[in-house]
Design a protein around this motif. Structure first.
Motif, PDB file in Angstrom:
ATOM      1  N   VAL A 299       0.843  -1.203   0.000  1.00  0.00           N
ATOM      2  CA  VAL A 299       0.000   0.000   0.000  1.00  0.00           C
ATOM      3  C   VAL A 299       0.876   1.250   0.000  1.00  0.00           C
ATOM      4  O   VAL A 299       0.640   2.197  -0.762  1.00  0.00           O
ATOM      5  CB  VAL A 299      -0.934   0.011   1.233  1.00  0.00           C
ATOM      6  N   ASN A 300       1.913   1.249   0.838  1.00  0.00           N
ATOM      7  CA  ASN A 300       2.819   2.398   0.908  1.00  0.00           C
ATOM      8  C   ASN A 300       3.568   2.596  -0.407  1.00  0.00           C
ATOM      9  O   ASN A 300       3.793   3.734  -0.842  1.00  0.00           O
ATOM     10  CB  ASN A 300       3.821   2.202   2.045  1.00  0.00           C
ATOM     11  N   PHE A 301       3.956   1.484  -1.035  1.00  0.00           N
ATOM     12  CA  PHE A 301       4.702   1.552  -2.293  1.00  0.00           C
ATOM     13  C   PHE A 301       3.856   2.180  -3.406  1.00  0.00           C
ATOM     14  O   PHE A 301       4.359   2.937  -4.244  1.00  0.00           O
ATOM     15  CB  PHE A 301       5.146   0.145  -2.704  1.00  0.00           C
ATOM     16  N   CYS A 302       2.558   1.854  -3.416  1.00  0.00           N
ATOM     17  CA  CYS A 302       1.670   2.325  -4.491  1.00  0.00           C
ATOM     18  C   CYS A 302       0.843   3.552  -4.103  1.00  0.00           C
ATOM     19  O   CYS A 302      -0.060   3.948  -4.849  1.00  0.00           O
ATOM     20  CB  CYS A 302       0.728   1.194  -4.923  1.00  0.00           C
ATOM     21  N   ARG A 303       1.178   4.152  -2.966  1.00  0.00           N
ATOM     22  CA  ARG A 303       0.435   5.325  -2.517  1.00  0.00           C
ATOM     23  C   ARG A 303       0.743   6.536  -3.402  1.00  0.00           C
ATOM     24  O   ARG A 303       1.868   6.706  -3.871  1.00  0.00           O
ATOM     25  CB  ARG A 303       0.787   5.629  -1.061  1.00  0.00           C
ATOM     26  N   VAL A 304      -0.269   7.367  -3.629  1.00  0.00           N
ATOM     27  CA  VAL A 304      -0.096   8.585  -4.437  1.00  0.00           C
ATOM     28  C   VAL A 304       0.806   9.560  -3.688  1.00  0.00           C
ATOM     29  O   VAL A 304       0.590   9.861  -2.510  1.00  0.00           O
ATOM     30  CB  VAL A 304      -1.449   9.254  -4.738  1.00  0.00           C
ATOM     31  N   GLU A 305       1.819  10.056  -4.377  1.00  0.00           N
ATOM     32  CA  GLU A 305       2.773  11.015  -3.803  1.00  0.00           C
ATOM     33  C   GLU A 305       2.564  12.385  -4.437  1.00  0.00           C
ATOM     34  O   GLU A 305       2.437  12.503  -5.655  1.00  0.00           O
ATOM     35  CB  GLU A 305       4.203  10.533  -4.058  1.00  0.00           C
ATOM     36  N   ARG A 306       2.529  13.412  -3.616  1.00  0.00           N
ATOM     37  CA  ARG A 306       2.368  14.770  -4.112  1.00  0.00           C
ATOM     38  C   ARG A 306       3.734  15.380  -4.425  1.00  0.00           C
ATOM     39  O   ARG A 306       4.658  15.348  -3.610  1.00  0.00           O
ATOM     40  CB  ARG A 306       1.647  15.628  -3.080  1.00  0.00           C
ATOM     41  N   LEU A 307       3.854  15.940  -5.616  1.00  0.00           N
ATOM     42  CA  LEU A 307       5.076  16.631  -6.033  1.00  0.00           C
ATOM     43  C   LEU A 307       4.796  18.126  -5.953  1.00  0.00           C
ATOM     44  O   LEU A 307       4.069  18.681  -6.793  1.00  0.00           O
ATOM     45  CB  LEU A 307       5.463  16.214  -7.460  1.00  0.00           C
ATOM     46  N   GLU A 308       5.352  18.765  -4.947  1.00  0.00           N
ATOM     47  CA  GLU A 308       5.073  20.184  -4.725  1.00  0.00           C
ATOM     48  C   GLU A 308       6.241  20.839  -3.998  1.00  0.00           C
ATOM     49  O   GLU A 308       7.220  20.168  -3.638  1.00  0.00           O
ATOM     50  CB  GLU A 308       3.775  20.331  -3.904  1.00  0.00           C
ATOM     51  N   GLY A 309       6.151  22.140  -3.800  1.00  0.00           N
ATOM     52  CA  GLY A 309       7.223  22.860  -3.117  1.00  0.00           C
ATOM     53  C   GLY A 309       8.530  22.757  -3.903  1.00  0.00           C
ATOM     54  O   GLY A 309       8.579  23.031  -5.107  1.00  0.00           O
ATOM     55  N   LYS A 310       9.586  22.329  -3.206  1.00  0.00           N
ATOM     56  CA  LYS A 310      10.879  22.173  -3.861  1.00  0.00           C
ATOM     57  C   LYS A 310      10.939  20.938  -4.755  1.00  0.00           C
ATOM     58  O   LYS A 310      11.917  20.748  -5.482  1.00  0.00           O
ATOM     59  CB  LYS A 310      11.985  22.094  -2.801  1.00  0.00           C
ATOM     60  N   ASN A 311       9.911  20.124  -4.703  1.00  0.00           N
ATOM     61  CA  ASN A 311       9.885  18.887  -5.482  1.00  0.00           C
ATOM     62  C   ASN A 311       8.845  18.938  -6.599  1.00  0.00           C
ATOM     63  O   ASN A 311       8.250  17.922  -6.958  1.00  0.00           O
ATOM     64  CB  ASN A 311       9.589  17.702  -4.546  1.00  0.00           C
ATOM     65  N   LYS A 312       8.635  20.142  -7.153  1.00  0.00           N
ATOM     66  CA  LYS A 312       7.638  20.285  -8.215  1.00  0.00           C
ATOM     67  C   LYS A 312       8.050  19.537  -9.484  1.00  0.00           C
ATOM     68  O   LYS A 312       9.222  19.262  -9.707  1.00  0.00           O
ATOM     69  CB  LYS A 312       7.415  21.761  -8.539  1.00  0.00           C
ATOM     70  N   TYR A 313       7.050  19.255 -10.295  1.00  0.00           N
ATOM     71  CA  TYR A 313       7.225  18.476 -11.530  1.00  0.00           C
ATOM     72  C   TYR A 313       7.458  19.412 -12.718  1.00  0.00           C
ATOM     73  O   TYR A 313       6.779  20.420 -12.876  1.00  0.00           O
ATOM     74  CB  TYR A 313       5.971  17.627 -11.751  1.00  0.00           C
ATOM     75  N   SER A 314       8.423  19.048 -13.569  1.00  0.00           N
ATOM     76  CA  SER A 314       8.692  19.824 -14.780  1.00  0.00           C
ATOM     77  C   SER A 314       7.799  19.299 -15.893  1.00  0.00           C
ATOM     78  O   SER A 314       8.126  18.316 -16.570  1.00  0.00           O
ATOM     79  CB  SER A 314      10.173  19.706 -15.173  1.00  0.00           C
ATOM     80  N   CYS A 315       6.649  19.927 -16.088  1.00  0.00           N
ATOM     81  CA  CYS A 315       5.657  19.462 -17.064  1.00  0.00           C
ATOM     82  C   CYS A 315       6.071  19.861 -18.477  1.00  0.00           C
ATOM     83  O   CYS A 315       6.322  21.038 -18.763  1.00  0.00           O
ATOM     84  CB  CYS A 315       4.285  20.051 -16.733  1.00  0.00           C
ATOM     85  N   GLN A 316       6.126  18.881 -19.373  1.00  0.00           N
ATOM     86  CA  GLN A 316       6.511  19.129 -20.762  1.00  0.00           C
ATOM     87  C   GLN A 316       5.410  19.827 -21.548  1.00  0.00           C
ATOM     88  O   GLN A 316       5.670  20.432 -22.589  1.00  0.00           O
ATOM     89  CB  GLN A 316       6.868  17.797 -21.438  1.00  0.00           C
ATOM     90  N   HIS A 317       4.180  19.735 -21.049  1.00  0.00           N
ATOM     91  CA  HIS A 317       3.060  20.391 -21.738  1.00  0.00           C
ATOM     92  C   HIS A 317       2.910  21.849 -21.285  1.00  0.00           C
ATOM     93  O   HIS A 317       2.701  22.743 -22.109  1.00  0.00           O
ATOM     94  CB  HIS A 317       1.754  19.628 -21.467  1.00  0.00           C
ATOM     95  N   CYS A 318       3.029  22.070 -19.985  1.00  0.00           N
ATOM     96  CA  CYS A 318       2.920  23.437 -19.458  1.00  0.00           C
ATOM     97  C   CYS A 318       4.213  24.229 -19.646  1.00  0.00           C
ATOM     98  O   CYS A 318       4.214  25.467 -19.539  1.00  0.00           O
ATOM     99  CB  CYS A 318       2.562  23.399 -17.973  1.00  0.00           C
ATOM    100  N   LYS A 319       5.324  23.504 -19.869  1.00  0.00           N
ATOM    101  CA  LYS A 319       6.633  24.130 -20.048  1.00  0.00           C
ATOM    102  C   LYS A 319       7.063  24.921 -18.811  1.00  0.00           C
ATOM    103  O   LYS A 319       7.690  25.971 -18.895  1.00  0.00           O
ATOM    104  CB  LYS A 319       6.633  25.070 -21.278  1.00  0.00           C
ATOM    105  N   LYS A 320       6.732  24.366 -17.639  1.00  0.00           N
ATOM    106  CA  LYS A 320       7.114  25.015 -16.390  1.00  0.00           C
ATOM    107  C   LYS A 320       6.990  24.023 -15.239  1.00  0.00           C
ATOM    108  O   LYS A 320       6.474  22.914 -15.406  1.00  0.00           O
ATOM    109  CB  LYS A 320       6.238  26.239 -16.126  1.00  0.00           C
ATOM    110  N   LEU A 321       7.462  24.437 -14.070  1.00  0.00           N
ATOM    111  CA  LEU A 321       7.333  23.604 -12.884  1.00  0.00           C
ATOM    112  C   LEU A 321       5.913  23.701 -12.343  1.00  0.00           C
ATOM    113  O   LEU A 321       5.382  24.809 -12.167  1.00  0.00           O
ATOM    114  CB  LEU A 321       8.327  24.048 -11.806  1.00  0.00           C
ATOM    115  N   THR A 322       5.299  22.571 -12.103  1.00  0.00           N
ATOM    116  CA  THR A 322       3.930  22.551 -11.594  1.00  0.00           C
ATOM    117  C   THR A 322       3.791  21.521 -10.472  1.00  0.00           C
ATOM    118  O   THR A 322       4.631  20.628 -10.316  1.00  0.00           O
ATOM    119  CB  THR A 322       2.923  22.169 -12.701  1.00  0.00           C
ATOM    120  N   GLU A 323       2.725  21.652  -9.722  1.00  0.00           N
ATOM    121  CA  GLU A 323       2.404  20.617  -8.748  1.00  0.00           C
ATOM    122  C   GLU A 323       1.823  19.415  -9.501  1.00  0.00           C
ATOM    123  O   GLU A 323       1.168  19.581 -10.537  1.00  0.00           O
ATOM    124  CB  GLU A 323       1.402  21.132  -7.720  1.00  0.00           C
TER     125      GLU A 323
END
Length: 275
Positions: A74-98
């Protein structure tokens, strides 16, 4: 053992790591132990998904915040939030996003090897108990079940356990338990092979767990057309894996008899041999 499986895979593909991944996955070792993990990241801004599939021969699970194998999954497959200093570099938005990130089992293997992480920084031993059952259903952790928000059964039976006794990674002793076709458990400790009650197996601090899939699907496409030594079906791959374990068990039993030690015969019962 994990290094041994990896070495067998490399031997099967001729020690050529430059081979294309689809070709590597046609080896007998990968047909037996190989599966696929999916990493899916969903951008919170545009809702677009980024999906990566990665092959594996074993799964490593954390003991942190867990007292059972199911909780570790359950812990391995739990949804993780990418935010703050760990934001995601979205290739569609062309910027760092949550964004949200989640692992799932995209292709369950025939033989599932679970490595319980019992060492901190490859040194300090974690002697924490973890509840292990004879049967485990990983259906809820598969990609298809997660995407459809409904549980799809995918059951496995435990047939092998590796235990480490010691204080750290560089010392101690390893021994194993294996379940025969007669449903009896045996402990393999150096050259000693003895029948043991199942209760003893489930009380151990498991380091590596080996599960065999109950309902193995027929391969799709033309994999069954691949020339030997690739198996024609996943059932044959599972049978080969069990035969490998049985050969080890029988060899140890014969060694005991040659040394005048008690064999695996108990009360007139001969140790089961995989057919």
């Amino acid at each position: 053992m994990l290094g041994f499986i990896d070495a067998m895979q490399m031997s099967a593909i001729g020690f050529n790591r430059k081979l294309a991944r689809p070709i590597q996955e046609t080896s007998m070792i990968h047909r037996i132990f190989g599966g696929k993990l999916r990493s899916k990241i969903t951008c919170s801004a545009c809702q677009k998904d980024s999906t990566i599939l990665e092959s594996f021969l074993d799964m490593s699970l954390e003991l942190k915040n867990s007292n059972s194998l199911e909780q570790s999954l359950v812990n391995f497959c739990r949804v993780e939030r990418l935010e703050g200093k760990n934001k995601y570099s979205c290739q569609h938005c062309k910027k760092l996003t949550e964004a949200s990130k989640q692992f799932s089992i995209d292709a369950p293997p025939v033989i599932l090897i679970i490595h319980v992480k019992r060492f901190k920084n490859y040194m300090e031993k974690i002697n924490k108990e973890i509840a292990v059952k004879d049967e485990v259903d990983i259906g809820q952790f598969t990609s298809s079940s997660i995407d459809r928000r409904s549980k799809k059964s995918c059951k496995y039976n435990l047939f092998g356990v590796v235990v480490h006794r010691g204080y750290d990674l560089y010392s101690g002793h390893y021994y194993a338990y294996i379940k025969g076709m007669n449903n009896l458990w045996y402990v393999l400790n150096d050259e000693s092979v003895k029948e043991v009650p199942a209760a003893r197996v489930f009380k151990e601090h498991a380091y590596i767990l080996l599960y065999s899939r109950k309902d193995v699907p027929k391969p799709k496409g033309g994999l069954e057309q691949i020339e030997e030594p690739v198996a024609k079906s996943n059932e044959e791959a599972a049978k080969t894996a069990k035969n490998m374990m049985a050969e080890i068990l029988n060899f140890k039993s014969k060694t005991n008899e040659a040394k005048g030690m008690p064999s695996s015969k108990q009360d007139g019962k001969q140790m089961a041999v995989y057919e």
